[in-house]
Enzyme design. Structure first.
Site, PDB file in Angstrom:
ATOM      1  N   LYS A 251      -5.172  -4.913   4.479  1.00  0.00           N
ATOM      2  CA  LYS A 251      -4.836  -4.235   3.062  1.00  0.00           C
ATOM      3  C   LYS A 251      -4.974  -5.002   2.053  1.00  0.00           C
ATOM      4  CE  LYS A 251      -1.234  -1.067   5.735  1.00  0.00           C
ATOM      5  NZ  LYS A 251       0.252  -0.705   5.454  1.00  0.00           N
TER       6      LYS A 251
ATOM      7  N   TYR B  69      -4.461   8.662   5.470  1.00  0.00           N
ATOM      8  CA  TYR B  69      -3.011   9.050   5.452  1.00  0.00           C
ATOM      9  C   TYR B  69      -2.538  10.265   5.515  1.00  0.00           C
ATOM     10  CZ  TYR B  69      -2.049   3.733   5.002  1.00  0.00           C
ATOM     11  OH  TYR B  69      -1.982   2.413   5.005  1.00  0.00           O
TER      12      TYR B  69
ATOM     13  N   ASN C  82       2.660  -4.650   3.703  1.00  0.00           N
ATOM     14  CA  ASN C  82       2.878  -5.140   5.143  1.00  0.00           C
ATOM     15  C   ASN C  82       1.670  -5.510   5.708  1.00  0.00           C
ATOM     16  OD1 ASN C  82       1.912  -2.439   5.749  1.00  0.00           O
ATOM     17  ND2 ASN C  82       3.556  -1.814   6.635  1.00  0.00           N
TER      18      ASN C  82
ATOM     19  N   HIS D  56      -3.112  -2.606   8.577  1.00  0.00           N
ATOM     20  CA  HIS D  56      -3.021  -1.156   9.209  1.00  0.00           C
ATOM     21  C   HIS D  56      -3.509  -1.409  10.734  1.00  0.00           C
ATOM     22  CE1 HIS D  56      -3.422   2.975  10.038  1.00  0.00           C
ATOM     23  NE2 HIS D  56      -4.628   2.617  10.597  1.00  0.00           N
TER      24      HIS D  56
ATOM     25  N   GLU E  24      -9.670   7.646  12.907  1.00  0.00           N
ATOM     26  CA  GLU E  24      -9.764   6.601  11.809  1.00  0.00           C
ATOM     27  C   GLU E  24     -10.953   5.685  12.091  1.00  0.00           C
ATOM     28  OE1 GLU E  24      -6.072   4.521  12.392  1.00  0.00           O
ATOM     29  OE2 GLU E  24      -4.816   6.151  11.590  1.00  0.00           O
TER      30      GLU E  24
HETATM   31  P1  DAT Z   1       2.302   2.001  10.093  1.00  0.00           P
HETATM   32  O1  DAT Z   1       1.603   1.399   9.005  1.00  0.00           O
HETATM   33  O2  DAT Z   1       3.179   0.899  10.915  1.00  0.00           O
HETATM   34  O3  DAT Z   1       1.543   2.734  11.261  1.00  0.00           O
HETATM   35  P2  DAT Z   1       3.407   4.500   9.055  1.00  0.00           P
HETATM   36  O4  DAT Z   1       2.138   5.043   9.600  1.00  0.00           O
HETATM   37  O5  DAT Z   1       4.709   5.114   9.476  1.00  0.00           O
HETATM   38  O6  DAT Z   1       3.416   2.890   9.631  1.00  0.00           O
HETATM   39  O7  DAT Z   1       3.276   4.248   7.518  1.00  0.00           O
HETATM   40  C1  DAT Z   1       2.053   4.060   6.943  1.00  0.00           C
HETATM   41  C2  DAT Z   1       2.445   3.063   5.794  1.00  0.00           C
HETATM   42  O8  DAT Z   1       3.253   3.654   4.835  1.00  0.00           O
HETATM   43  C3  DAT Z   1       3.419   1.767   6.060  1.00  0.00           C
HETATM   44  O9  DAT Z   1       2.427   0.603   6.737  1.00  0.00           O
HETATM   45  C4  DAT Z   1       3.990   1.423   5.046  1.00  0.00           C
HETATM   46  C5  DAT Z   1       4.238   2.714   4.389  1.00  0.00           C
HETATM   47  N1  DAT Z   1       5.726   3.367   4.541  1.00  0.00           N
HETATM   48  C6  DAT Z   1       5.774   3.600   5.820  1.00  0.00           C
HETATM   49  N2  DAT Z   1       7.411   4.206   5.675  1.00  0.00           N
HETATM   50  C7  DAT Z   1       7.414   4.007   4.366  1.00  0.00           C
HETATM   51  C8  DAT Z   1       8.759   4.407   3.809  1.00  0.00           C
HETATM   52  N3  DAT Z   1       9.796   4.917   4.192  1.00  0.00           N
HETATM   53  N4  DAT Z   1       8.789   4.054   2.330  1.00  0.00           N
HETATM   54  C9  DAT Z   1       7.921   3.389   1.681  1.00  0.00           C
HETATM   55  N5  DAT Z   1       6.520   3.256   2.452  1.00  0.00           N
HETATM   56  C10 DAT Z   1       6.501   3.252   3.757  1.00  0.00           C
HETATM   57 MG    MG Z   2       0.820   4.470  10.992  1.00  0.00          MG
END
Ligand code: DAT
Ligand code: MG
Length: 151
Positions: A11, A51, A114, A117, A128
């Protein structure tokens, strides 16, 4: 699942912090094979598609803003259980919950920064990989150590 594909993004924070090599190095060392790689600026349109599952979440606009804020490295990794192996190597979504030794556990402290991805499941991975790569951008090839990685 045998010989899965998964979509990885280093990222914008990983690119800006000079962590491309560390992140890809850790993924390569698992034994998974890189079959596609590119450095791209994600458009708002692509970010929205990528997303889509989060489009009704309160953090969606911030997420799109972040993922389009700087170039990313996109990769396709292939190998047995590529999705779960990669997710394990990444750590949990929130770095606070990611143990040492994982990418997010070692390199990140904030949920919204973080670093990486990785596709979460088979359906997401297929969608994806197709979003980020044309078929002719993926290389099927053998490596001399394949038999030392996969039985
Ligand atoms: P991942 O990236 O582990 O698959 P995800 O698909 O649930 O996690 O979410 C996508 C991204 O969105 C994640 O890497 C960080 C951000 N994110 C997730 N939950 C969030 C939250 N509650 N508040 C802010 N950012 C969040
Ligand atoms: Mg995810």
């Amino acid at each position: 699942m045998p010989n899965e594909k998964t979509l990885i993004l280093v990222k914008p924070d990983g690119v800006q912090r000079g962590l491309i090599g560390d992140v890809i190095g850790r993924l390569e060392k698992t034994g998974l094979k890189i079959i596609g790689i590119k450095f791209i600026q994600i458009s708002e349109e692509l970010a929205g598609k990528h997303y889509a599952e989060h489009k009704d979440k309160p953090f969606f606009s911030g997420l799109v803003k972040f993922i389009t804020s700087s170039p990313v490295v996109a990769l396709v990794l292939e190998g047995n259980n590529a999705i779960s192996i990669t997710r394990k190597t990444m750590g949990a979504t929130n770095p606070v919950d990611s143990p040492p030794g994982t990418i997010r556990g070692d390199f990140a402290i904030d949920l919204g920064r973080n670093i990486i991805h990785g596709s979460a499941n088979d359906d997401d991975a297929k969608r994806e990989v197709d979003l980020f790569f044309d078929k002719n951008e993926l290389c099927q090839y053998s490596k001399s150590n394949d038999a030392w990685v996969t039985e």
